[in-house]
Design a protein around this motif. Structure first.
Motif, PDB file in Angstrom:
ATOM      1  N   TRP A   1       0.829  -1.200   0.000  1.00 26.19           N
ATOM      2  CA  TRP A   1       0.000   0.000   0.000  1.00 26.19           C
ATOM      3  C   TRP A   1       0.866   1.254   0.000  1.00 26.19           C
ATOM      4  CZ3 TRP A   1      -0.286   3.538   4.115  1.00 26.19           C
ATOM      5  CH2 TRP A   1      -1.224   4.534   3.959  1.00 26.19           C
ATOM      6  N   ALA A   2       1.943   1.240   0.782  1.00 24.51           N
ATOM      7  CA  ALA A   2       2.820   2.406   0.848  1.00 24.51           C
ATOM      8  C   ALA A   2       3.508   2.662  -0.486  1.00 24.51           C
ATOM      9  CB  ALA A   2       3.855   2.219   1.953  1.00 24.51           C
ATOM     10  N   ILE A   3       3.771   1.608  -1.233  1.00 26.04           N
ATOM     11  CA  ILE A   3       4.440   1.771  -2.522  1.00 26.04           C
ATOM     12  C   ILE A   3       3.522   2.428  -3.548  1.00 26.04           C
ATOM     13  CG2 ILE A   3       5.396   0.480  -4.467  1.00 26.04           C
ATOM     14  CD1 ILE A   3       6.564  -1.446  -2.402  1.00 26.04           C
TER      15      ILE A   3
ATOM     16  N   LYS B   1      -0.780   6.386  -6.313  1.00 26.98           N
ATOM     17  CA  LYS B   1      -1.668   5.961  -7.397  1.00 26.98           C
ATOM     18  C   LYS B   1      -3.088   5.673  -6.921  1.00 26.98           C
ATOM     19  CE  LYS B   1       2.115   4.056  -9.984  1.00 26.98           C
ATOM     20  NZ  LYS B   1       3.126   3.099  -9.642  1.00 26.98           N
ATOM     21  N   VAL B   2      -3.258   5.239  -5.671  1.00 27.46           N
ATOM     22  CA  VAL B   2      -4.593   4.858  -5.198  1.00 27.46           C
ATOM     23  C   VAL B   2      -5.397   6.050  -4.698  1.00 27.46           C
ATOM     24  CG1 VAL B   2      -3.970   2.492  -4.680  1.00 27.46           C
ATOM     25  CG2 VAL B   2      -3.718   4.232  -2.913  1.00 27.46           C
ATOM     26  N   GLY B   3      -4.746   7.113  -4.360  1.00 21.82           N
ATOM     27  CA  GLY B   3      -5.426   8.340  -3.996  1.00 21.82           C
ATOM     28  C   GLY B   3      -6.132   8.282  -2.647  1.00 21.82           C
TER      29      GLY B   3
ATOM     30  N   ALA C   1      -8.348   5.889   2.490  1.00 22.96           N
ATOM     31  CA  ALA C   1      -9.489   5.618   3.374  1.00 22.96           C
ATOM     32  C   ALA C   1      -9.657   4.118   3.602  1.00 22.96           C
ATOM     33  CB  ALA C   1     -10.760   6.219   2.775  1.00 22.96           C
ATOM     34  N   ALA C   2      -9.463   3.309   2.567  1.00 25.69           N
ATOM     35  CA  ALA C   2      -9.579   1.863   2.720  1.00 25.69           C
ATOM     36  C   ALA C   2      -8.513   1.334   3.670  1.00 25.69           C
ATOM     37  CB  ALA C   2      -9.471   1.179   1.359  1.00 25.69           C
TER      38      ALA C   2
ATOM     39  N   VAL D   1      -6.593  -0.529   9.048  1.00 24.22           N
ATOM     40  CA  VAL D   1      -5.771  -0.329  10.240  1.00 24.22           C
ATOM     41  C   VAL D   1      -6.666  -0.104  11.455  1.00 24.22           C
ATOM     42  CG1 VAL D   1      -4.079   1.208  11.315  1.00 24.22           C
ATOM     43  CG2 VAL D   1      -3.758   0.454   8.965  1.00 24.22           C
ATOM     44  N   GLY D   2      -7.811   0.548  11.265  1.00 22.03           N
ATOM     45  CA  GLY D   2      -8.751   0.742  12.369  1.00 22.03           C
ATOM     46  C   GLY D   2      -9.295  -0.585  12.885  1.00 22.03           C
TER      47      GLY D   2
END
Length: 118
Positions: free
Chosen positions: A80-82, A86-88, A93-94, A99-100
């Protein structure tokens, strides 16, 4: 078409053959000198003192859940960090929701005392 899969088939046959042949050779050629001491049941170096079908303490399961929480979090945070740029905002939010949910599991573990070692 079948010719292109022939190397894979040969590889699988060799792997299965070695997987069966090597343990069988070890069993056949290995020394077997059983005595009462070798055949006795032991648990961590000493005689078993309880039934093996006893119930486990819930802390074992809590530690397993704790491992899964941290393992999954790390496994999903790196990709995800990479691709974060691109995911914006939707991707952010996802992942925040993910993580929540993991944070809720972590707080449950903390409340149950899984982080306290005796």
């Amino acid at each position: 078409m079948v010719e292109s899969y022939l190397p894979i088939l040969v590889f699988i046959l060799i792997a299965v053959g070695l997987g069966v042949a090597l343990p069988a050779l070890g069993f056949i050629l290995g020394p077997t000198r059983p005595d009462d001491e070798k055949l006795s049941a032991y648990e961590c170096g000493f005689e078993a003192f309880e039934d093996s079908r006893m119930k486990f303490d819930v802390r074992y399961y809590l530690v397993a859940i704790l491992f899964i929480i941290f393992d999954l979090e790390i496994a999903f945070l790196f990709p995800w960090a990479i691709v974060l740029d691109k995911v914006g905002l939707f991707g952010f939010a996802a992942m925040a929701l993910f993580v929540g949910i993991l944070l809720v599991g972590f707080l449950y573990e903390w409340k149950k005392g899984a982080l306290e070692w005796e």
